[in-house]
Design a protein around this motif. Structure first.
Motif, PDB file in Angstrom:
ATOM      1  N   UNK A  46       0.832  -1.331   0.056  1.00 34.12           N
ATOM      2  CA  UNK A  46      -0.150   0.214   0.021  1.00 34.12           C
ATOM      3  C   UNK A  46       1.030   1.384   0.140  1.00 34.12           C
ATOM      4  N   UNK A  47       0.484   2.236  -0.688  1.00 31.45           N
ATOM      5  CA  UNK A  47       1.389   3.424  -0.931  1.00 31.45           C
ATOM      6  C   UNK A  47       0.889   4.782  -0.004  1.00 31.45           C
ATOM      7  N   UNK A  48       1.712   5.213   0.668  1.00 34.17           N
ATOM      8  CA  UNK A  48       1.520   6.741   1.453  1.00 34.17           C
ATOM      9  C   UNK A  48       2.388   7.705   0.717  1.00 34.17           C
ATOM     10  N   UNK A  49       1.745   8.599   0.150  1.00 35.87           N
ATOM     11  CA  UNK A  49       2.605   9.773  -0.539  1.00 35.87           C
ATOM     12  C   UNK A  49       3.003  10.772   0.645  1.00 35.87           C
ATOM     13  N   UNK A  50       4.288  11.142   0.383  1.00 39.99           N
ATOM     14  CA  UNK A  50       4.992  12.020   1.314  1.00 39.99           C
ATOM     15  C   UNK A  50       6.610  11.961   1.322  1.00 39.99           C
ATOM     16  N   UNK A  55       6.101  15.413   8.509  1.00 39.22           N
ATOM     17  CA  UNK A  55       5.882  14.928   9.750  1.00 39.22           C
ATOM     18  C   UNK A  55       4.401  14.298  10.050  1.00 39.22           C
ATOM     19  N   UNK A  56       3.487  15.115   9.914  1.00 39.99           N
ATOM     20  CA  UNK A  56       2.265  14.695  10.275  1.00 39.99           C
ATOM     21  C   UNK A  56       1.786  13.298   9.646  1.00 39.99           C
ATOM     22  N   UNK A  57       2.428  13.217   8.106  1.00 39.99           N
ATOM     23  CA  UNK A  57       2.281  12.082   7.526  1.00 39.99           C
ATOM     24  C   UNK A  57       2.803  10.947   8.017  1.00 39.99           C
ATOM     25  N   UNK A  58       4.213  10.805   8.677  1.00 37.30           N
ATOM     26  CA  UNK A  58       4.846   9.996   9.238  1.00 37.30           C
ATOM     27  C   UNK A  58       4.133   9.583  10.717  1.00 37.30           C
ATOM     28  N   UNK A  59       3.704  10.463  11.141  1.00 36.04           N
ATOM     29  CA  UNK A  59       3.109  10.470  12.543  1.00 36.04           C
ATOM     30  C   UNK A  59       1.737   9.589  12.380  1.00 36.04           C
ATOM     31  N   UNK A  93      12.518  12.752  11.891  1.00 39.35           N
ATOM     32  CA  UNK A  93      11.366  11.737  11.605  1.00 39.35           C
ATOM     33  C   UNK A  93      11.595  10.729  12.837  1.00 39.35           C
ATOM     34  N   UNK A  94      12.955  10.457  13.465  1.00 43.91           N
ATOM     35  CA  UNK A  94      13.108   9.301  14.455  1.00 43.91           C
ATOM     36  C   UNK A  94      12.052   9.875  15.619  1.00 43.91           C
ATOM     37  N   UNK A  95      12.233  11.037  16.007  1.00 42.81           N
ATOM     38  CA  UNK A  95      11.435  11.847  17.078  1.00 42.81           C
ATOM     39  C   UNK A  95       9.977  11.632  17.023  1.00 42.81           C
ATOM     40  N   UNK A  96       9.660  11.707  15.784  1.00 47.37           N
ATOM     41  CA  UNK A  96       8.137  11.870  15.520  1.00 47.37           C
ATOM     42  C   UNK A  96       7.747  10.251  15.702  1.00 47.37           C
ATOM     43  N   UNK A  97       8.391   9.386  15.023  1.00 45.72           N
ATOM     44  CA  UNK A  97       8.222   8.042  15.539  1.00 45.72           C
ATOM     45  C   UNK A  97       7.874   7.672  16.707  1.00 45.72           C
ATOM     46  N   UNK A  98       9.009   8.290  17.478  1.00 42.56           N
ATOM     47  CA  UNK A  98       9.125   7.577  18.930  1.00 42.56           C
ATOM     48  C   UNK A  98       7.935   8.264  19.734  1.00 42.56           C
ATOM     49  N   UNK A  99       7.466   9.400  19.268  1.00 42.35           N
ATOM     50  CA  UNK A  99       6.205   9.920  20.036  1.00 42.35           C
ATOM     51  C   UNK A  99       4.974   9.206  19.755  1.00 42.35           C
ATOM     52  N   UNK A 100       4.957   8.734  18.308  1.00 40.69           N
ATOM     53  CA  UNK A 100       3.647   8.071  17.825  1.00 40.69           C
ATOM     54  C   UNK A 100       3.851   6.695  18.494  1.00 40.69           C
ATOM     55  N   UNK A 101       4.903   5.896  18.599  1.00 41.85           N
ATOM     56  CA  UNK A 101       4.908   4.387  18.958  1.00 41.85           C
ATOM     57  C   UNK A 101       4.987   4.403  20.670  1.00 41.85           C
TER      58      UNK A 101
END
Length: 311
Positions: A46-50, A55-59, A93-101
């Protein structure tokens, strides 16, 4: 699992995607171009454009996934002199993923590197810790990227099953456009297959398929805070690489003095002279990872690195 992957259409990612799908996982891949999106769709993802800057897309992609594999890095920015900017984007990006997970115990993997961790001796998964001394080549952007790996490992304290997969400088295979392909291109241009000094310095290596398999094993079962080495060949002497290249291209093989290395190898000179072997003994024991692909010398002898559009 439903797995979100950045860099999913890149050299490593395009091997990780089918590895995961073949094992029954679903893949959501980040695509910044129509070409990347088409390649991911064709592979069954599946594709997610960005981009990494969205960062909102990554989150949101991380929040709706069971795990994240972060492979993207702004190599075009880094190699045009903006390594620190690329490392800063990587950290965001890493910080964004860390917050989301955070607090979810879901897996989060990033790619890092083994080159230069312990020059002159065999590096292990225990090297490269925040308290370890590092060489001058880790100044600036490389130092920031090493810090990004440390930040990823530290996410284990926030309830993320984080892992860092260190890749050797040579992740080889048919279609590789990385360091080895660059060395081949330089040999063609200069009319000589060169190495620096006596060429006894060693680089670790791994076939792309084996690296992809390790990413899957880490996603599925690596303990939180793991540092892993995707290393099959512990250390291949650069002179041996030059000799194979010279044989296939019909060129002389010669030593390039350290003083002349920058003129001969350009930006690659700073990396090519490093003696940086690495072990994966701990990784193999921890995850029962057993590389099965060809070693670097055998892969070079297959000939695909020397094909030209006219052949």
């Amino acid at each position: 699992m439903r797995v979100f992957i950045t860099g999913a259409s890149g050299w490593i990612g395009s091997a990780v995607v089918p590895e995961l799908i073949g094992a029954g996982h679903q893949v959501l891949g980040l695509a910044r171009s129509d070409t990347s999106a088409a390649a991911l769709a064709e592979a069954g993802a599946e594709v997610r454009r960005g981009t990494l800057d969205d960062l909102d897309v990554l989150r949101s992609a991380a929040a709706e996934s069971d795990g994240v594999i972060h492979l993207a890095f702004k190599h075009d920015v880094a190699f045009s002199g903006g390594f620190e900017d690329a490392a800063d984007a990587d950290r965001r990006a890493i910080d964004t993923f860390g917050e989301a997970l955070a607090g979810s115990d879901r897996p989060f993997l990033i790619a890092s590197g083994t080159l230069g961790l312990a020059p002159g001796r065999v590096a292990t998964e225990q090297d490269g810790r925040p308290s370890d001394p590092v060489g001058a080549h880790f100044a600036g952007g490389p130092a920031k990227r090493l810090a990004n790996a440390h930040a990823t490992v530290a996410l284990a304290d926030r309830g993320v099953r984080s892992s860092v997969v260190r890749l050797p400088p040579t992740v080889h295979g048919d279609g590789d456009n990385g360091f080895v392909a660059t060395i081949v291109a330089i040999a063609r241009e200069k009319g000589v297959s060169g190495y620096i000094g006596d060429g006894a310095n060693r680089w670790p290596a791994v076939h792309r398929s084996d690296a992809a398999h390790l990413f899957r094993l880490a996603l599925e079962s690596a303990p939180a805070g793991s540092t892993l080495h995707a290393v099959a060949d512990e250390g291949v002497p650069i002179r041996s690489v030059a000799e194979v290249i010279g044989r296939h291209l019909g060129l002389p093989v010669a030593s390039i003095s350290p003083d002349d290395a920058a003129g001969h190898f350009s930006w690659l000179a700073g990396f090519l002279g490093i003696d940086s072997p690495a072990s994966s003994a701990h990784t193999r024991e921890l995850l029962d990872w057993q590389p099965t692909g060809p070693g670097l010398i055998d892969d070079l002898d297959k000939g695909h690195y020397f094909a030209t559009p006219s052949t």
